[in-house]
Design an enzyme around this catalytic site. Structure first.
Site, PDB file in Angstrom:
ATOM      1  N   ARG A  61       0.865  -1.179   0.000  1.00 37.41           N
ATOM      2  CA  ARG A  61       0.000   0.000   0.000  1.00 37.41           C
ATOM      3  C   ARG A  61       0.907   1.236   0.000  1.00 37.41           C
ATOM      4  NH1 ARG A  61       2.404   2.063   3.657  1.00 37.41           N
ATOM      5  NH2 ARG A  61       0.856   3.706   3.668  1.00 37.41           N
ATOM      6  N   GLY A  62       0.252   2.416  -0.141  1.00 38.42           N
ATOM      7  CA  GLY A  62       1.025   3.646  -0.307  1.00 38.42           C
ATOM      8  C   GLY A  62       1.084   3.944  -1.793  1.00 38.42           C
ATOM      9  N   ALA A  63       0.795   5.206  -2.166  1.00 36.91           N
ATOM     10  CA  ALA A  63       0.580   5.537  -3.584  1.00 36.91           C
ATOM     11  C   ALA A  63       1.739   5.121  -4.508  1.00 36.91           C
ATOM     12  CB  ALA A  63       0.267   7.021  -3.706  1.00 36.91           C
ATOM     13  N   ARG A 119      -7.690  -0.319  -6.509  1.00 39.16           N
ATOM     14  CA  ARG A 119      -7.888   0.804  -5.569  1.00 39.16           C
ATOM     15  C   ARG A 119      -8.082   2.083  -6.396  1.00 39.16           C
ATOM     16  NH1 ARG A 119      -4.241   1.195  -0.396  1.00 39.16           N
ATOM     17  NH2 ARG A 119      -6.140   2.233   0.298  1.00 39.16           N
ATOM     18  N   GLN A 122      -1.778   2.868  10.079  1.00 36.59           N
ATOM     19  CA  GLN A 122      -0.498   2.856   9.343  1.00 36.59           C
ATOM     20  C   GLN A 122       0.595   3.619  10.096  1.00 36.59           C
ATOM     21  OE1 GLN A 122      -3.495   3.409   7.964  1.00 36.59           O
ATOM     22  NE2 GLN A 122      -3.581   2.870   5.806  1.00 36.59           N
ATOM     23  N   ASP A 164      -1.922  10.952  -2.126  1.00 36.84           N
ATOM     24  CA  ASP A 164      -2.374   9.891  -3.037  1.00 36.84           C
ATOM     25  C   ASP A 164      -2.751  10.426  -4.404  1.00 36.84           C
ATOM     26  OD1 ASP A 164      -2.886   8.747  -0.184  1.00 36.84           O
ATOM     27  OD2 ASP A 164      -2.753   7.071  -1.583  1.00 36.84           O
ATOM     28  N   ASN A 216      -5.195  12.642   0.599  1.00 37.02           N
ATOM     29  CA  ASN A 216      -4.276  11.792   1.360  1.00 37.02           C
ATOM     30  C   ASN A 216      -5.119  11.047   2.407  1.00 37.02           C
ATOM     31  OD1 ASN A 216      -1.557  10.859   1.917  1.00 37.02           O
ATOM     32  ND2 ASN A 216      -1.674  12.006   3.828  1.00 37.02           N
ATOM     33  N   LYS A 217      -4.470  10.234   3.191  1.00 37.30           N
ATOM     34  CA  LYS A 217      -5.169   9.390   4.171  1.00 37.30           C
ATOM     35  C   LYS A 217      -6.154  10.183   5.011  1.00 37.30           C
ATOM     36  CE  LYS A 217      -5.007   5.890   4.471  1.00 37.30           C
ATOM     37  NZ  LYS A 217      -6.035   5.090   3.770  1.00 37.30           N
TER      38      LYS A 217
HETATM   39  O1  MRU Z   1      -4.482   3.384   2.273  1.00 29.92           O
HETATM   40  P1  MRU Z   1      -2.992   3.556   2.156  1.00 29.92           P
HETATM   41  O2  MRU Z   1      -2.235   3.007   3.309  1.00 29.92           O
HETATM   42  O3  MRU Z   1      -2.501   3.053   0.814  1.00 29.92           O
HETATM   43  O4  MRU Z   1      -2.806   5.133   2.165  1.00 29.92           O
HETATM   44  C1  MRU Z   1      -1.512   5.663   2.066  1.00 29.92           C
HETATM   45  C2  MRU Z   1      -1.451   7.121   2.213  1.00 29.92           C
HETATM   46  O5  MRU Z   1      -2.445   7.803   2.361  1.00 29.92           O
HETATM   47  C3  MRU Z   1      -0.094   7.747   2.081  1.00 29.92           C
HETATM   48  O6  MRU Z   1       0.020   8.879   2.887  1.00 29.92           O
HETATM   49  C4  MRU Z   1       0.119   8.152   0.616  1.00 29.92           C
HETATM   50  O7  MRU Z   1      -0.161   7.081  -0.226  1.00 29.92           O
HETATM   51  C5  MRU Z   1       1.485   8.652   0.373  1.00 29.92           C
HETATM   52  S1  MRU Z   1       2.650   7.319   0.371  1.00 29.92           S
HETATM   53  C6  MRU Z   1       4.166   7.951  -0.029  1.00 29.92           C
END
Ligand code: MRU
Length: 353
Positions: A51-53, A94, A203, A244, A254-255
Site C-alpha cells: 500500500r502507499g501511492a 484501488r 499505518q 495519493d 491523502n489518508k
Molecule cells: O491506504 P494507504 O495506506 O494506501 O494510504 C496511504 C497514504 O495515504 C499515504 O500517505 C500516501 O499514499 C502517500 S505514500 C508515499
C-alpha cells in the site's frame, strides 16, 4: 531490509518474481509474500499487503509484466487486447492513488510503442517496470533533500508531525514525507518525529513507527485526536504528509484525517507540507472535488483483531481518504523542488509519460 544499513525495501524483484513485505502483518511479523502471477498482485494491492501511492504504482507495473508473460500468443493485436484486460484488472484494485493508473498507462504505452516480437515487448515491459521502481527510489531521495532545504530554519532541531505512512514501505524506498524526515535526521535537524496512529488501519502506529525504530529515528506515536493539543503545547514545529492524488490546483487527497490535521496546523500557524512525486499529480483534474475517494469495509472501524468494538445495529461510513484544500498547504515538495500549490501547473511538462 538491507541488513548492513537497516534500509527498508517493500518491493524486491528477484528470481523472476516479486517479493512484497506483507504490510498487513507488521510490526508483529516481518514476512514476505512471493508474487509471480498478475492476479495475485491485484489481490495484494486490494488487500493492502502492499500500500502507499508510489508503492502500488511500482507493484502494478510489475503486475503488468507478470500479466504480459502469462499471455501465450504470437499475434500482436491479440497480445495487446489481452494486456488491456490485465490493465483493467489492476486498475480495479484501488481508486484514489493516481500513481497506480499512471504506472499502468506508462506500461501500456510501452507495449504499444515497442516494435518487434511479443517476447521483445515482454522484455521491454520488465525493463520499464524496473525503471519505474528505480526512478521512484531516486525521486524519493530528491524529495527528501528538497524538503530539507525548505524546512523552517528555526529551531535548529525540529519536531515534525506526520500522518499515515509515507515512508520506505509506501514507496520504492526512503519515502516521501518520511524521506524529508530521513534527510532531516541525517543532517542533525530532527529532534523527533510525532506519528499519528492513523485510524482505522493504524499505518502510523504500525508502519511509520516500525520504520523509524529500524533506523533509530526518535518517534512518538499519538492518537489522531491528540494533534491539536500537541500543537497548542508547542510540541510540533512542522507537519509533513504524503499524497495519493494532487489535483492541478494543488488540492490534495491523502489518508483520512489529513484534512483535519491541515486545519489545526493552520489554527496554530504551523507550516503544512505535502511531499509527493510528480507522478502523484493528476493534471487532468482541475480541483480536488473530482478525486475519487475509496470507501472501505466498515469492519476496519468496528473490529480490532477478533474484538468487536460497537453494538450491532449501528451504521458506519469509512472513507479511506480526504481532500485538503490547496490554501491550507504551505508548500508541495517534489523531486523538482518545493513550490506553492499555485505554481504546480508550471511543472506539468516535467511529468514523465
Ligand atoms: O491506504 P494507504 O495506506 O494506501 O494510504 C496511504 C497514504 O495515504 C499515504 O500517505 C500516501 O499514499 C502517500 S505514500 C508515499
Amino acid at each position: 531490509m538491507n541488513s548492513s544499513t537497516n534500509q527498508v525495501y517493500s518491493i524486491i524483484w528477484h528470481n523472476d518474481s516479486v517479493s512484497l513485505i506483507d504490510q498487513t502483518r507488521l510490526p508483529n511479523e516481518y514476512t514476505f509474500v512471493e508474487i509471480s502471477r498478475c492476479e495475485d498482485m491485484a489481490r495484494a494491492i486490494k488487500t493492502m499487503i502492499v500500500r502507499g501511492a508510489p508503492a502500488i504504482g511500482v507493484a502494478a507495473a510489475y503486475g503488468m509484466y507478470l500479466g504480459a508473460r502469462e499471455i501465450s500468443t504470437g499475434d500482436r493485436d491479440e497480445f495487446l487486447n489481452h494486456l488491456e484486460k490485465v490493465a483493467d484488472l489492476l486498475r480495479s484494485t484501488r481508486p484514489t492513488a493516481v500513481n497506480l493508473f499512471w504506472a499502468i498507462s506508462r506500461m501500456m504505452k510501452t507495449a504499444y510503442e515497442t516494435l518487434g516480437t511479443i517476447e521483445e515487448i515482454k522484455k521491454t515491459l520488465l525493463d520499464t517496470a524496473q525503471t519505474i521502481h528505480l526512478e521512484d527510489l531516486q525521486t524519493c531521495h530528491a524529495i527528501g533533500d528538497n524538503g530539507l532545504a525548505v524546512l523552517p530554519k528555526t529551531p535548529e532541531r525540529l519536531t515534525i508531525l506526520t500522518h499515515c505512512n509515507a515512508g520506505a514501505l509506501a514507496t520504492g524506498g526512503y519515502g516521501t514525507a518520511l524521506g524529508v524526515v530521513r534527510s532531516a535526521f541525517r543532517e542533525g535537524r530532527l529532534a523527533r518525529l510525532f506519528a499519528d496512529e492513523t485510524r482505522p488501519r493504524l499505518q502510523g502506529a504500525r508502519l511509520t513507527a516500525w520504520e523509524c525504530v529500524q533506523e533509530g529515528i526518535p518517534v512518538t506515536v499519538i492518537t489522531d485526536s491528540m494533534a491539536a493539543q500537541c500543537m497548542k503545547e508547542g510540541l510540533i514545529d512542522v507537519v509533513v504528509v504524503g499524497a495519493d492524488r494532487i489535483a492541478a490546483n494543488g488540492d490534495t487527497a491523502n489518508k483520512i484525517g489529513t484534512y483535519s490535521l491541515s486545519l489545526v496546523a493552520k489554527a496554530h500557524n504551523i507550516p503544512f507540507y505535502v511531499a509527493a512525486p510528480l507522478s502523484t499529480v493528476d493534471f487532468s483534474l482541475s480541483d480536488g472535488s473530482k478525486i475519487p475517494i475509496e470507501e472501505r469495509n466498515p469492519e476496519e472501524i468496528y473490529q480490532i483483531g477478533n474484538t468487536i468494538l460497537t453494538a450491532s445495529g449501528v451504521e458506519f461510513y469509512n472513507p479511506a481518504f480526504d481532500v485538503t484544500p490547496a490554501e491550507l498547504i504551505t508548500s508541495i515538495v517534489t523531486e523538482h523542488g518545493a513550490f506553492s500549490p499555485k505554481e504546480l501547473i508550471k511543472y506539468q511538462e516535467k511529468k514523465v509519460a
